[in-house]
Design a protein around this motif. Sequence first.
Motif, mmCIF file in Angstrom:
data_model
loop_
_atom_site.group_PDB
_atom_site.id
_atom_site.type_symbol
_atom_site.label_atom_id
_atom_site.label_comp_id
_atom_site.label_asym_id
_atom_site.label_seq_id
_atom_site.Cartn_x
_atom_site.Cartn_y
_atom_site.Cartn_z
ATOM 1 N N PHE A 273 0.820 -1.209 0.000
ATOM 2 C CA PHE A 273 0.000 0.000 0.000
ATOM 3 C C PHE A 273 0.858 1.266 0.000
ATOM 4 O O PHE A 273 0.445 2.299 -0.536
ATOM 5 C CB PHE A 273 -0.946 0.000 1.200
ATOM 6 C CG PHE A 273 -2.075 -0.983 1.084
ATOM 7 C CD1 PHE A 273 -2.956 -0.924 0.019
ATOM 8 C CD2 PHE A 273 -2.261 -1.977 2.032
ATOM 9 C CE1 PHE A 273 -4.007 -1.826 -0.100
ATOM 10 C CE2 PHE A 273 -3.298 -2.884 1.929
ATOM 11 C CZ PHE A 273 -4.168 -2.808 0.852
ATOM 12 N N LEU A 277 0.431 4.330 -2.610
ATOM 13 C CA LEU A 277 0.212 5.717 -2.213
ATOM 14 C C LEU A 277 1.427 6.601 -2.464
ATOM 15 O O LEU A 277 1.352 7.818 -2.218
ATOM 16 C CB LEU A 277 -0.169 5.794 -0.738
ATOM 17 C CG LEU A 277 -1.663 5.722 -0.419
ATOM 18 C CD1 LEU A 277 -2.249 4.382 -0.836
ATOM 19 C CD2 LEU A 277 -1.920 5.966 1.055
ATOM 20 N N ALA A 280 0.982 9.672 -4.587
ATOM 21 C CA ALA A 280 0.329 10.825 -3.972
ATOM 22 C C ALA A 280 1.231 11.532 -2.976
ATOM 23 O O ALA A 280 1.203 12.764 -2.878
ATOM 24 C CB ALA A 280 -0.965 10.386 -3.278
ATOM 25 N N CYS A 281 2.018 10.789 -2.225
ATOM 26 C CA CYS A 281 2.778 11.366 -1.108
ATOM 27 C C CYS A 281 4.248 11.602 -1.417
ATOM 28 O O CYS A 281 4.857 12.510 -0.841
ATOM 29 C CB CYS A 281 2.656 10.460 0.123
ATOM 30 S SG CYS A 281 0.960 10.189 0.683
ATOM 31 N N SER A 319 -6.969 -1.681 3.833
ATOM 32 C CA SER A 319 -7.403 -0.920 2.654
ATOM 33 C C SER A 319 -8.571 -0.009 2.991
ATOM 34 O O SER A 319 -8.638 1.135 2.513
ATOM 35 C CB SER A 319 -7.786 -1.887 1.525
ATOM 36 O OG SER A 319 -8.820 -2.772 1.945
ATOM 37 N N LEU A 322 -7.246 3.022 4.853
ATOM 38 C CA LEU A 322 -6.530 3.935 3.961
ATOM 39 C C LEU A 322 -7.488 4.738 3.084
ATOM 40 O O LEU A 322 -7.287 5.945 2.874
ATOM 41 C CB LEU A 322 -5.552 3.149 3.088
ATOM 42 C CG LEU A 322 -4.352 2.526 3.807
ATOM 43 C CD1 LEU A 322 -3.512 1.722 2.829
ATOM 44 C CD2 LEU A 322 -3.506 3.607 4.462
ATOM 45 N N SER A 326 -7.674 8.703 3.498
ATOM 46 C CA SER A 326 -7.344 9.552 2.351
ATOM 47 C C SER A 326 -8.501 10.483 2.007
ATOM 48 O O SER A 326 -8.282 11.643 1.611
ATOM 49 C CB SER A 326 -6.980 8.685 1.147
ATOM 50 O OG SER A 326 -8.094 7.886 0.746
ATOM 51 N N LEU A 352 -2.357 12.949 5.556
ATOM 52 C CA LEU A 352 -2.670 11.532 5.711
ATOM 53 C C LEU A 352 -2.117 10.987 7.016
ATOM 54 O O LEU A 352 -2.755 10.149 7.680
ATOM 55 C CB LEU A 352 -2.102 10.743 4.532
ATOM 56 C CG LEU A 352 -2.374 9.232 4.535
ATOM 57 C CD1 LEU A 352 -3.855 8.956 4.399
ATOM 58 C CD2 LEU A 352 -1.597 8.552 3.412
ATOM 59 N N THR A 393 -7.761 1.652 -3.362
ATOM 60 C CA THR A 393 -6.524 2.308 -2.944
ATOM 61 C C THR A 393 -5.678 2.735 -4.140
ATOM 62 O O THR A 393 -4.902 3.704 -4.040
ATOM 63 C CB THR A 393 -5.699 1.374 -2.042
ATOM 64 O OG1 THR A 393 -5.388 0.160 -2.763
ATOM 65 C CG2 THR A 393 -6.465 1.019 -0.776
ATOM 66 N N ILE A 396 -6.494 6.320 -4.988
ATOM 67 C CA ILE A 396 -6.251 7.393 -4.013
ATOM 68 C C ILE A 396 -5.380 8.508 -4.577
ATOM 69 O O ILE A 396 -5.658 9.694 -4.342
ATOM 70 C CB ILE A 396 -5.636 6.798 -2.728
ATOM 71 C CG1 ILE A 396 -6.687 5.953 -1.978
ATOM 72 C CG2 ILE A 396 -5.110 7.893 -1.808
ATOM 73 C CD1 ILE A 396 -6.168 5.274 -0.733
ATOM 74 N N PRO A 397 -4.315 8.209 -5.356
ATOM 75 C CA PRO A 397 -3.500 9.317 -5.894
ATOM 76 C C PRO A 397 -4.252 10.265 -6.819
ATOM 77 O O PRO A 397 -3.747 11.351 -7.114
ATOM 78 C CB PRO A 397 -2.376 8.582 -6.647
ATOM 79 C CG PRO A 397 -2.263 7.263 -5.968
ATOM 80 C CD PRO A 397 -3.669 6.906 -5.601
ATOM 81 N N ARG A 401 -3.167 14.449 -3.593
ATOM 82 C CA ARG A 401 -1.912 14.763 -4.241
ATOM 83 C C ARG A 401 -1.549 16.207 -3.957
ATOM 84 O O ARG A 401 -2.357 16.975 -3.434
ATOM 85 C CB ARG A 401 -1.990 14.519 -5.757
ATOM 86 C CG ARG A 401 -3.103 15.301 -6.426
ATOM 87 C CD ARG A 401 -3.313 14.861 -7.864
ATOM 88 N NE ARG A 401 -2.073 14.935 -8.623
ATOM 89 C CZ ARG A 401 -1.973 14.563 -9.887
ATOM 90 N NH1 ARG A 401 -3.026 14.091 -10.529
ATOM 91 N NH2 ARG A 401 -0.825 14.664 -10.522
#
Length: 426
Positions: A273, A277, A280-281, A319, A322, A326, A352, A393, A396-397, A401
Amino acid sequence: MSRRRHPYRDLAALILATYFAVTALYVVATAWAVSTGRLPATGRWQGAFQDALLPRINEVVVFTFFAACGASVGSFLNVVVWRLPQGLGVGGHSFCPRCRNTLRVRDNVPVFGWLWLGGRCRDCRLPISPRYPIVEACLAVTFALVGTVELYGWNLPFQSTPFRWSMDSPRVSGTQLLTAIYHLVGLSVAWAMGLIRYDGNRIPSPLVIFAAVWLMGGQLLCPSLGIVPWQMTVPTDWPPADWLQSGQWTFDSAMVTNALMRLLTALAAAAFFARVLARACCPHADLKLDPMGEQTGRLIDLTLLIAVVSLMVGWQATSGVLVAASGLAWLWGRIIEQDVAVADRHNALARLAVCLPVVLTCQIVLWRSLSQSGWWPGEHSSPGLIMAYGLGTLLIPLWLRDPLKWDHAPPPHDPSPGIEQRIDRE
């Protein structure tokens, strides 16, 4: 001084008065509802209002006790979050971060000490960040909710205790008490890691070591602390009857193997995971070309944050946590002003990191209800539902972001300088 110069003291008095009023109303209302049969109840003396009062008072006392403990832990976490990244020890008395004068005992009372001082140091009169009482209040709520429901056995899967208003005082077992302590300490670690990452600092190694020893060592010594199995389907002999439940120390190789698999699957899920992610991070993290870079450090910290979640609730529910965290972080980002001046502090990973312990607390408080709901991933979920959340998941991005900060960032360079760069430096 006039009362107009102490609005925070009025707020402190209002908070106390409101709490006492709400708890008194809860005691009277629920005792009346239980005694008249409007709420489901169990016990020996059903139907008497005065007999239903004492259990309700006990619930308020338990809730208040855990809230006070949580506020104290929150005060300690403020010290941990501020000192550990600087390489300072967490022992000794608390002091003002500006003038370094030691705080008085009466000023160090969680939440109310800050309100009584009006948010300023008694010595230098410089403002103290309101984040201190906010963190203490968050930990107070976390401890009060998790500690109360677990002490009464209302929230965890595979427990036979239903949620009912009892007419008797609770009978706390050693298993319930140790499980509550295990989860409360784990949540404290999650809050500490999240707040440190929110400040833009790397998660310090002493905190990582403590988290590994507590979360992983606890499940190895007491496999029942894992709560849920690592398999897709629940075994027929679950939960395991380890020494914590039987009261006698026994070594069972199969039980230890299951505990190891529970830990390995949780860590594997955290690594997976984290890579999902990363877009995004920390989109430019590279463990090979830039192992010491800032973006790679963010990826490592992101993995640690998710590992705490997966170790505590299992890979099945990770999941769901998350996705919910998010979404909460996205709402937070919509509220915060989106400009370059605040983009670094309020980046996706920072938001997050703080939202994860919030959602993790909700997951533990509502664990059994969520696992039996049929729409939340858990040990009773179908493979299709778990795969659907896993695919969620991957999306999520798309909403979590940092376009201002990272979309146009240059790719990481090879840390070893070329010959032209070496000549220029020489």
